[in-house]
Design a protein around this motif. Structure first.
Motif, PDB file in Angstrom:
ATOM      1  N   LYS A  37       1.566  -8.540  34.552  1.00  0.00           N
ATOM      2  CA  LYS A  37       0.854  -8.327  33.293  1.00  0.00           C
ATOM      3  C   LYS A  37       0.311  -6.916  33.159  1.00  0.00           C
ATOM      4  N   GLY A  38       0.877  -5.974  33.881  1.00  0.00           N
ATOM      5  CA  GLY A  38       0.493  -4.586  33.718  1.00  0.00           C
ATOM      6  C   GLY A  38      -0.265  -4.028  34.896  1.00  0.00           C
ATOM      7  N   VAL A  39      -0.179  -2.707  35.024  1.00  0.00           N
ATOM      8  CA  VAL A  39      -0.887  -1.969  36.063  1.00  0.00           C
ATOM      9  C   VAL A  39      -1.904  -1.066  35.377  1.00  0.00           C
ATOM     10  N   HIS A  40      -3.179  -1.185  35.750  1.00  0.00           N
ATOM     11  CA  HIS A  40      -4.251  -0.405  35.151  1.00  0.00           C
ATOM     12  C   HIS A  40      -4.756   0.596  36.186  1.00  0.00           C
ATOM     13  N   ILE A  41      -4.700   1.882  35.845  1.00  0.00           N
ATOM     14  CA  ILE A  41      -5.199   2.958  36.700  1.00  0.00           C
ATOM     15  C   ILE A  41      -6.326   3.645  35.960  1.00  0.00           C
ATOM     16  N   LYS A  42      -7.536   3.620  36.535  1.00  0.00           N
ATOM     17  CA  LYS A  42      -8.710   4.164  35.869  1.00  0.00           C
ATOM     18  C   LYS A  42      -9.452   5.102  36.808  1.00  0.00           C
ATOM     19  N   ALA A  43      -9.913   6.213  36.230  1.00  0.00           N
ATOM     20  CA  ALA A  43     -10.795   7.145  36.932  1.00  0.00           C
ATOM     21  C   ALA A  43     -11.971   7.412  36.011  1.00  0.00           C
ATOM     22  N   HIS A  44     -13.094   6.764  36.247  1.00  0.00           N
ATOM     23  CA  HIS A  44     -14.234   6.840  35.333  1.00  0.00           C
ATOM     24  C   HIS A  44     -14.937   8.195  35.394  1.00  0.00           C
ATOM     25  N   ALA A  45     -14.914   8.871  36.546  1.00  0.00           N
ATOM     26  CA  ALA A  45     -15.659  10.122  36.671  1.00  0.00           C
ATOM     27  C   ALA A  45     -14.815  11.216  37.310  1.00  0.00           C
ATOM     28  N   GLY A  46     -13.514  11.175  37.134  1.00  0.00           N
ATOM     29  CA  GLY A  46     -12.657  12.187  37.740  1.00  0.00           C
ATOM     30  C   GLY A  46     -11.312  12.229  37.039  1.00  0.00           C
ATOM     31  N   LYS A  47     -10.328  12.708  37.745  1.00  0.00           N
ATOM     32  CA  LYS A  47      -8.988  12.827  37.192  1.00  0.00           C
ATOM     33  C   LYS A  47      -7.999  12.035  38.035  1.00  0.00           C
ATOM     34  N   ASN A  63       9.139  -3.178  30.539  1.00  0.00           N
ATOM     35  CA  ASN A  63      10.255  -3.999  30.068  1.00  0.00           C
ATOM     36  C   ASN A  63      10.070  -4.429  28.619  1.00  0.00           C
ATOM     37  N   ASP A  64       8.936  -4.995  28.290  1.00  0.00           N
ATOM     38  CA  ASP A  64       8.735  -5.580  26.958  1.00  0.00           C
ATOM     39  C   ASP A  64       7.748  -4.810  26.102  1.00  0.00           C
ATOM     40  N   GLY A  65       7.048  -3.834  26.656  1.00  0.00           N
ATOM     41  CA  GLY A  65       6.022  -3.146  25.881  1.00  0.00           C
ATOM     42  C   GLY A  65       6.332  -1.682  25.690  1.00  0.00           C
ATOM     43  N   MET A  66       5.294  -0.892  25.615  1.00  0.00           N
ATOM     44  CA  MET A  66       5.466   0.528  25.390  1.00  0.00           C
ATOM     45  C   MET A  66       4.527   1.290  26.311  1.00  0.00           C
ATOM     46  N   LEU A  67       4.808   2.588  26.422  1.00  0.00           N
ATOM     47  CA  LEU A  67       4.004   3.466  27.261  1.00  0.00           C
ATOM     48  C   LEU A  67       3.038   4.215  26.363  1.00  0.00           C
ATOM     49  N   VAL A  68       1.750   4.075  26.598  1.00  0.00           N
ATOM     50  CA  VAL A  68       0.717   4.663  25.759  1.00  0.00           C
ATOM     51  C   VAL A  68      -0.042   5.702  26.580  1.00  0.00           C
ATOM     52  N   LEU A  69      -0.096   6.928  26.066  1.00  0.00           N
ATOM     53  CA  LEU A  69      -0.909   7.986  26.643  1.00  0.00           C
ATOM     54  C   LEU A  69      -2.062   8.229  25.684  1.00  0.00           C
ATOM     55  N   ASP A  70      -3.191   7.638  25.959  1.00  0.00           N
ATOM     56  CA  ASP A  70      -4.335   7.664  25.050  1.00  0.00           C
ATOM     57  C   ASP A  70      -5.352   8.672  25.571  1.00  0.00           C
ATOM     58  N   SER A  71      -5.407   9.842  24.934  1.00  0.00           N
ATOM     59  CA  SER A  71      -6.318  10.887  25.360  1.00  0.00           C
ATOM     60  C   SER A  71      -6.503  11.876  24.223  1.00  0.00           C
ATOM     61  N   GLU A  72      -7.586  12.643  24.290  1.00  0.00           N
ATOM     62  CA  GLU A  72      -7.802  13.680  23.288  1.00  0.00           C
ATOM     63  C   GLU A  72      -6.745  14.776  23.381  1.00  0.00           C
ATOM     64  N   THR A  73      -6.296  15.062  24.584  1.00  0.00           N
ATOM     65  CA  THR A  73      -5.290  16.102  24.792  1.00  0.00           C
ATOM     66  C   THR A  73      -4.278  15.601  25.798  1.00  0.00           C
ATOM     67  N   VAL A  74      -3.010  15.655  25.446  1.00  0.00           N
ATOM     68  CA  VAL A  74      -1.924  15.343  26.359  1.00  0.00           C
ATOM     69  C   VAL A  74      -1.190  16.645  26.615  1.00  0.00           C
ATOM     70  N   CYS A  75      -1.259  17.151  27.818  1.00  0.00           N
ATOM     71  CA  CYS A  75      -0.710  18.460  28.178  1.00  0.00           C
ATOM     72  C   CYS A  75       0.499  18.274  29.066  1.00  0.00           C
ATOM     73  N   LEU A  76       1.636  18.848  28.638  1.00  0.00           N
ATOM     74  CA  LEU A  76       2.867  18.861  29.426  1.00  0.00           C
ATOM     75  C   LEU A  76       3.263  20.323  29.595  1.00  0.00           C
TER      76      LEU A  76
END
Length: 291
Positions: free
Chosen positions: A207-217, A231-244
């Motif tokens: 049901k998904g993998v959750h990776i969280k860093a509350h006070a870091g990167k 497989n069945d969902g989508m990849l979401v990058l939710d942030s103010e800035t997405v830098c590549l």
């Protein structure tokens, strides 16, 4: 000494005495008498010595109506007070200490506790040696005082029943095979590292993998590829800035153009690249990067 004398039965009757008169001695005389007295005296001395030894043993072993020495016979069994030494195996149904003290088993070599069945076969063994503690059983279990299973080991799996498993070693924990857990978390103000030095690192969840860093990167480093697959969902990058920062850039605009706007394009194989933005999409013009 007794002498048999022959007297006349009636007066006037004269009976001649025999010339040879026999004398019979009754009793023990001479050296036999002295040996008998000496033997009786020896028996009396042995009796006195045995009686004295019996009294001494009773005093040394502290015999009493309730037991012997530190050993007391009670209605619940035997009670030992102080330190006791056993030279041979001890068989008991239950051994426990006093309420206000602990139970100590001490040996110069090792301490071995065996459990046997009715046929005399050893079904469980606990051996505490100078360099190793060995448990031989079908299952090893540690429970709390409430009866909750805290740690269980058998031939197929190891179960840790506590709310939190804490690893305090500087090198962390090493797992040679897969690990199944609902949560992996570092201590406060400490970083969490999941590392595979020579192989790949895979994280799967139904049901998904959750990776969280509350006070870091969050940093993901790989020698080869990093793959995010859904497989069945989508990849979401939710942030103010997405830098590549290291994406491949497409061709520039017309000569002298100062335009610095780009759009992100995706190749059929999923590769991302930058293309100079225009009034409409320019991904098709720069699609040669995908080849």
């Amino acid at each position: 000494m007794v002498r048999e004398q022959y007297n006349s039965a009636t007066e006037g009757t004269h009976i001649e005495r025999p010339e040879n008169q026999y004398v019979y001695k009754i009793g023990i005389y001479g050296w036999r008498k002295r040996c008998l007295y000496l033997f009786v005296l020896l028996l009396l001395i042995i009796l006195l010595v045995n009686f004295a030894l019996a009294i001494w043993i009773l005093k040394v072993m502290w015999f009493s109506p309730t037991g012997m020495g530190h050993l007391r016979v009670t209605k619940d069994g035997l009670r030992l007070e102080g330190e006791s030494e056993f030279l041979f195996p001890l068989y008991a149904k239950e051994i426990h200490s006093r309420v206000d003290s602990s139970l100590l088993l001490h040996s110069t070599q090792n301490v071995t506790v065996n459990a046997q069945n009715s046929e005399g076969e050893v079904t469980g063994r606990l051996k505490v040696g100078p360099k190793m503690v060995e448990v031989q059983s079908q299952q090893f279990q540690i429970s709390s005082k409430e009866g909750k299973s805290l740690f269980t080991v058998d031939e197929s799996e190891v179960v840790v029943g506590t709310d939190r498993l804490r690893v305090t070693g500087p090198e962390g924990a090493l797992f040679e095979h897969s690990v199944e857990t609902p949560l992996i978390r570092a201590d406060p103000f400490q970083e969490l590292r999941l590392e595979s030095p020579t192989r790949s690192l895979s994280m799967d969840a139904p049901k998904g993998v959750h990776i969280k860093a509350h006070a870091g990167k969050i940093k993901a480093l790989s020698q080869m590829d990093i793959i995010f697959h859904s497989n069945d969902g989508m990849l979401v990058l939710d942030s103010e800035t997405v830098c590549l920062p290291k994406l491949v850039q497409g061709t520039w605009g017309p000569v002298g153009s100062s335009q610095r706007l780009y759009e992100i394009c995706v190749c059929p194989d999923g590769k991302l690249y930058l293309s100079v933005a225009g009034t409409s999409t320019t991904c098709h013009e720069n699609s040669h990067i995908c080849s």
